[in-house]
Scaffold this motif. Structure first.
Motif, PDB file in Angstrom:
ATOM      1  N   ILE A 223       0.848  -1.185   0.000  1.00 24.87           N
ATOM      2  CA  ILE A 223       0.000   0.000   0.000  1.00 24.87           C
ATOM      3  C   ILE A 223       0.887   1.240   0.000  1.00 24.87           C
ATOM      4  O   ILE A 223       2.096   1.143   0.212  1.00 24.87           O
ATOM      5  N   SER A 224       0.301   2.392  -0.208  1.00 24.84           N
ATOM      6  CA  SER A 224       1.062   3.626  -0.240  1.00 24.84           C
ATOM      7  C   SER A 224       0.269   4.749   0.414  1.00 24.84           C
ATOM      8  O   SER A 224      -0.925   4.905   0.153  1.00 24.84           O
ATOM      9  N   ASN A 225       0.951   5.485   1.260  1.00 24.60           N
ATOM     10  CA  ASN A 225       0.381   6.659   1.934  1.00 24.60           C
ATOM     11  C   ASN A 225      -0.801   6.324   2.837  1.00 24.60           C
ATOM     12  O   ASN A 225      -1.717   7.123   2.991  1.00 24.60           O
ATOM     13  N   PHE A 226      -0.775   5.150   3.441  1.00 25.73           N
ATOM     14  CA  PHE A 226      -1.845   4.757   4.347  1.00 25.73           C
ATOM     15  C   PHE A 226      -1.482   5.158   5.779  1.00 25.73           C
ATOM     16  O   PHE A 226      -0.442   4.739   6.284  1.00 25.73           O
ATOM     17  N   PRO A 227      -2.337   5.939   6.452  1.00 25.78           N
ATOM     18  CA  PRO A 227      -2.143   6.190   7.879  1.00 25.78           C
ATOM     19  C   PRO A 227      -2.556   4.943   8.673  1.00 25.78           C
ATOM     20  O   PRO A 227      -3.074   3.972   8.111  1.00 25.78           O
ATOM     21  N   THR A 228      -2.362   4.982   9.962  1.00 26.76           N
ATOM     22  CA  THR A 228      -2.553   3.785  10.792  1.00 26.76           C
ATOM     23  C   THR A 228      -3.949   3.176  10.676  1.00 26.76           C
ATOM     24  O   THR A 228      -4.076   1.957  10.569  1.00 26.76           O
ATOM     25  N   ALA A 229      -4.989   3.975  10.692  1.00 26.72           N
ATOM     26  CA  ALA A 229      -6.349   3.425  10.616  1.00 26.72           C
ATOM     27  C   ALA A 229      -6.574   2.699   9.295  1.00 26.72           C
ATOM     28  O   ALA A 229      -7.186   1.625   9.262  1.00 26.72           O
TER      29      ALA A 229
END
Length: 124
Positions: free
Chosen positions: A16-22
């Motif tokens: 994945i790319s640019n995913f924050p924790t949630a």
């Protein structure tokens, strides 16, 4: 879509790319195959400790893009001083700092063969 591509044998690994924790948690819960990496902007001026903690908890890697902060590390007095102590540039100090972190890799952009070679000369 990532599951489908993996199940069709079109890729060995998915990430994945640019995913924050949630969103990392959500993506992990929705994929059949394990996610291997989250690619995010990461450098000395952008704290990604929460994302790094999350990817480690999910047995993933973090790929740092823009690892030299669009060249800003070259002007940093602290990084220059560290580099002078070890005979390295601020860019090399930054790349080494990133790669010394467990589960972190970096993809620096280089416009010249000389700079690309210097990016690899960080392990002494």
């Amino acid at each position: 879509a990532l599951n489908e591509v993996k199940n069709l044998g079109m890729t060995r690994l998915i990430g994945i790319s640019n995913f924050p924790t949630a969103l990392i948690d959500q993506a992990v819960s929705l994929t059949d195959a394990p996610l291997t990496v989250n690619q995010v902007e990461y450098h000395p001026y952008l704290d990604q400790s929460k994302v790094l903690e999350s990817v480690r908890a999910h047995n993933m890697l973090l790929t740092a893009y823009c690892p030299i902060a669009r060249g800003n590390v070259m002007k940093d007095a602290t990084l220059k001083a560290i580099g002078e102590k070890y005979g390295k540039s601020p860019v090399q100090v930054t790349l080494r700092w990133l790669l010394q972190q467990d589960g972190v890799m970096a993809i620096p952009k280089s416009g010249s063969p000389k700079n690309a070679a210097a990016n690899f000369d960080i392990f002494d």
